[in-house]
Scaffold this motif. Structure first.
Motif: not given
Ligand code: GRF
Length: 219
Positions: A23-24, A192
């Protein structure tokens, strides 16, 4: 204009964030709403398919309504799909944000939320996307191919895999000695966590127009 335009109505854009893991990206959205990088937006709920996802703890810590809807808890995929749709609808969202959600989205949900559901993908689409390209696999494939630039994409979700209209993309350089893990981390930090909040803010302020399979960002 999308009917997600909250700025016109004077109401906040209600978003539901769907997660499976750490969930970052959810955290980047929570921080963005708090620090004003995302305006006119409220996080109405967080849904995870995995009850142990740290993303749910992040939601809890920030007093955001949250729940787990897992395929494991239902007899069939159809029943799970129905329950997932019910859970999403219970938050009355204007926009659904897939932030690392690793479950196949029910076709009925894609139809219901056409142009109202976005996804973050950790590559520059159309490279390294489509079936089988998720998580570390994306970065492994990029390193194997020897590309020098990677990145991330925010796009609307349509019935294909990573094929919907692209909203934002950001490039990130590959560095000598990168491993899939170091590359994944850099793509998250530099791309992201920036473009996902930015895309939500654009939508909340009526600045994204979908035209066929493309988008126009209005100034
Ligand atoms: C991210 O790399 C996103 O692009 C992919 O899954 C990962 C999720 O990471 N679809 P987080 O749970 O938001 O840390």
């Amino acid at each position: 204009m999308l009917n997600t335009d909250a700025s016109e109505s004077g109401k906040n854009l209600r978003i539901v964030v769907m997660v499976s893991g750490g969930g970052t990206n959810l955290q980047a959205i929570i921080d963005g709403v708090r620090n004003g990088r995302i305006t006119n937006t409220e996080i109405a709920g967080v849904i995870s398919n995995n009850k142990n996802a740290y993303a749910l703890t992040r939601a809890e810590k920030n007093h955001i309504p949250n729940q787990c809807v897992s395929p494991k808890d239902y007899e069939s995929r159809d029943i799970f799909n129905e329950k997932l749709l019910e859970a999403v609808a219970s938050y009355e969202p204007d926009l659904i944000v897939l932030a690392g959600f690793l479950v196949v989205i029910p076709p009925a949900m894609i139809r219901k939320y056409e142009n109202r559901m976005i996804n973050i993908h950790p590559s520059l689409i159309p490279s390294f996307c489509g079936r089988g390209y998720y998580g570390l696999k994306v970065h492994e494939a990029a390193l194997e191919r020897g590309v020098k630039v990677v990145g991330a994409t925010v796009h609307f979700v349509d019935e294909g895999t990573d094929t919907g209209p692209i909203i934002l993309q950001k490039a990130v350089e590959v560095e000598p000695g990168d491993t899939p893990e170091t590359l994944q981390k850099r793509v998250m930090e530099q791309a992201e966590w920036k473009i996902l909040p930015q895309a939500i803010d654009l939508i909340a302020n009526g600045r994204v127009r979908v035209e066929g399979n493309q988008t126009k960002i209005l100034s």
